[in-house]
Design an enzyme around this catalytic site. Sequence first.
Site, PDB file in Angstrom:
ATOM      1  N   HIS A  16       0.839  -1.190   0.000  1.00  0.00           N
ATOM      2  CA  HIS A  16       0.000   0.000   0.000  1.00  0.00           C
ATOM      3  C   HIS A  16       0.876   1.243   0.000  1.00  0.00           C
ATOM      4  O   HIS A  16       2.101   1.157   0.154  1.00  0.00           O
ATOM      5  CB  HIS A  16      -0.970   0.016   1.182  1.00  0.00           C
ATOM      6  CG  HIS A  16      -0.320   0.094   2.528  1.00  0.00           C
ATOM      7  ND1 HIS A  16       0.411  -0.936   3.073  1.00  0.00           N
ATOM      8  CD2 HIS A  16      -0.319   1.092   3.470  1.00  0.00           C
ATOM      9  CE1 HIS A  16       0.837  -0.593   4.272  1.00  0.00           C
ATOM     10  NE2 HIS A  16       0.413   0.637   4.538  1.00  0.00           N
ATOM     11  N   HIS A  69       1.656   3.852   1.900  1.00  0.00           N
ATOM     12  CA  HIS A  69       2.128   4.576   3.073  1.00  0.00           C
ATOM     13  C   HIS A  69       3.654   4.537   3.054  1.00  0.00           C
ATOM     14  O   HIS A  69       4.257   3.518   2.697  1.00  0.00           O
ATOM     15  CB  HIS A  69       1.580   3.971   4.358  1.00  0.00           C
ATOM     16  CG  HIS A  69       0.171   4.414   4.652  1.00  0.00           C
ATOM     17  ND1 HIS A  69      -0.619   3.807   5.601  1.00  0.00           N
ATOM     18  CD2 HIS A  69      -0.574   5.422   4.123  1.00  0.00           C
ATOM     19  CE1 HIS A  69      -1.804   4.421   5.641  1.00  0.00           C
ATOM     20  NE2 HIS A  69      -1.799   5.386   4.764  1.00  0.00           N
ATOM     21  N   ASP A  99       6.134   4.179   5.024  1.00  0.00           N
ATOM     22  CA  ASP A  99       6.972   3.171   5.676  1.00  0.00           C
ATOM     23  C   ASP A  99       6.990   1.857   4.909  1.00  0.00           C
ATOM     24  O   ASP A  99       7.699   0.923   5.298  1.00  0.00           O
ATOM     25  CB  ASP A  99       6.525   2.946   7.118  1.00  0.00           C
ATOM     26  CG  ASP A  99       5.059   2.569   7.260  1.00  0.00           C
ATOM     27  OD1 ASP A  99       4.237   3.110   6.503  1.00  0.00           O
ATOM     28  OD2 ASP A  99       4.730   1.747   8.134  1.00  0.00           O
ATOM     29  N   HIS A 100       6.252   1.800   3.804  1.00  0.00           N
ATOM     30  CA  HIS A 100       6.246   0.583   2.997  1.00  0.00           C
ATOM     31  C   HIS A 100       6.852   0.790   1.608  1.00  0.00           C
ATOM     32  O   HIS A 100       6.966  -0.179   0.853  1.00  0.00           O
ATOM     33  CB  HIS A 100       4.820   0.047   2.865  1.00  0.00           C
ATOM     34  CG  HIS A 100       4.265  -0.437   4.161  1.00  0.00           C
ATOM     35  ND1 HIS A 100       4.205  -1.767   4.509  1.00  0.00           N
ATOM     36  CD2 HIS A 100       3.794   0.248   5.236  1.00  0.00           C
ATOM     37  CE1 HIS A 100       3.692  -1.890   5.723  1.00  0.00           C
ATOM     38  NE2 HIS A 100       3.444  -0.678   6.193  1.00  0.00           N
ATOM     39  N   HIS A 160      -7.293  -1.548   5.598  1.00  0.00           N
ATOM     40  CA  HIS A 160      -6.500  -0.517   6.251  1.00  0.00           C
ATOM     41  C   HIS A 160      -7.150   0.844   5.981  1.00  0.00           C
ATOM     42  O   HIS A 160      -8.265   0.917   5.438  1.00  0.00           O
ATOM     43  CB  HIS A 160      -5.064  -0.593   5.716  1.00  0.00           C
ATOM     44  CG  HIS A 160      -4.064   0.192   6.477  1.00  0.00           C
ATOM     45  ND1 HIS A 160      -4.053   0.304   7.852  1.00  0.00           N
ATOM     46  CD2 HIS A 160      -2.997   0.933   6.045  1.00  0.00           C
ATOM     47  CE1 HIS A 160      -3.036   1.051   8.230  1.00  0.00           C
ATOM     48  NE2 HIS A 160      -2.386   1.468   7.147  1.00  0.00           N
ATOM     49  N   ASP A 198      -0.469  -4.128   6.702  1.00  0.00           N
ATOM     50  CA  ASP A 198      -1.336  -3.344   7.588  1.00  0.00           C
ATOM     51  C   ASP A 198      -2.813  -3.669   7.359  1.00  0.00           C
ATOM     52  O   ASP A 198      -3.320  -3.523   6.244  1.00  0.00           O
ATOM     53  CB  ASP A 198      -1.107  -1.860   7.348  1.00  0.00           C
ATOM     54  CG  ASP A 198       0.325  -1.432   7.632  1.00  0.00           C
ATOM     55  OD1 ASP A 198       1.193  -2.315   7.695  1.00  0.00           O
ATOM     56  OD2 ASP A 198       0.561  -0.227   7.794  1.00  0.00           O
ATOM     57  N   HIS A 204       5.718  -5.582  12.204  1.00  0.00           N
ATOM     58  CA  HIS A 204       5.141  -4.238  12.116  1.00  0.00           C
ATOM     59  C   HIS A 204       4.894  -3.679  13.521  1.00  0.00           C
ATOM     60  O   HIS A 204       3.824  -3.151  13.834  1.00  0.00           O
ATOM     61  CB  HIS A 204       3.845  -4.246  11.298  1.00  0.00           C
ATOM     62  CG  HIS A 204       3.464  -2.888  10.785  1.00  0.00           C
ATOM     63  ND1 HIS A 204       2.596  -2.062  11.455  1.00  0.00           N
ATOM     64  CD2 HIS A 204       3.830  -2.215   9.674  1.00  0.00           C
ATOM     65  CE1 HIS A 204       2.434  -0.929  10.774  1.00  0.00           C
ATOM     66  NE2 HIS A 204       3.184  -0.996   9.688  1.00  0.00           N
TER      67      HIS A 204
END
Length: 320
Positions: A78, A80, A82-83, A158, A228, A286
């Site tokens: 996805h 975001h 941090d990914h 999410h 997530d 995570h």
Amino acid sequence: MDNRWMRISVYLCQVMAKFQVSILGCGSATPTARHQPSCQVVDFRDKLFMVDCGEGAQLQFRRLGLKFSRLNHIFISHLHGDHLFGLPGLLSTMALHEVSGSVTIHVFRDGARLLKEWMDYFNRNSPFEIIYDVIEEGERRIVYEDSGLTVETFPLYHRTPCTGYIFREKPKLRHLKGDMIKFYSVPVAQLQAIKEGADFVTSDGRVVPNAHLTSPADPSVSYAYCSDTLFDKRVAEAVHGVDTIYHEATYDDSLADKARERGHSTSRQAAQIAEMAGAKRLIIGHFSKRYNSEEILLEQAKEVFPEVILANEGLRVDLI
């Protein structure tokens, strides 16, 4: 034993195919002194598949001795940061290393657009082609397939469109019985067909059933990556029957309300998904930066599902 049968014996020796996941990052939101953001590499028979690419991914990639030349598919769960904040730097480094061929990035449409703009500006002369495989929200489909493996998507739940990935090993070949192969003087040229289930016909017309020449194949193995997501029984249904599940476990029980508000799961909820799915093993990761130790997450998960592994940078898990 003559040379001919020695060669056949070598042919019959089957080395267990590699199917392994390496954890490059298992923290959430931001890098910390203890954990890097989300990133994993699945190694299937020396082909590398990256799943998510948080900051620091390429450094961890190097530390684990992985080879850029074997990485041709990157799966983003996805959009975001941090990914995927590690992805532009990783691709730029791969270009400097003159990786050839192509790299396919499986990502949502907005991610493909943003990455293309970035790479067109900073990396115009890349020696490899970047292919964008656009994933649609809620999509279930096979996004990768070769002779031994498929990778399929399934929806997660999410705050933004999010997808999970299942790596499935295709059915394996049957094991040849060396003594019977020699007894019936089976030609080397027919061994592959026999491993695939064919009977053997001798020179005088006798049919030798495959079961006389082989033993059953080893079971195929599967691995699911659940990034997530809220706790949702639909996730368990999507990964039902998978052997090993990686599931986010951002919080402990005391923060269940916060998990729900932010579209995340607790470690106990991750364990419930594994139990509902009939998995054999669960890896949790995570982790929120609030924890100086994840033992409480491990303990709460094990109260529901005993076979739990805490993710950690540098951890390698053999899936076979």
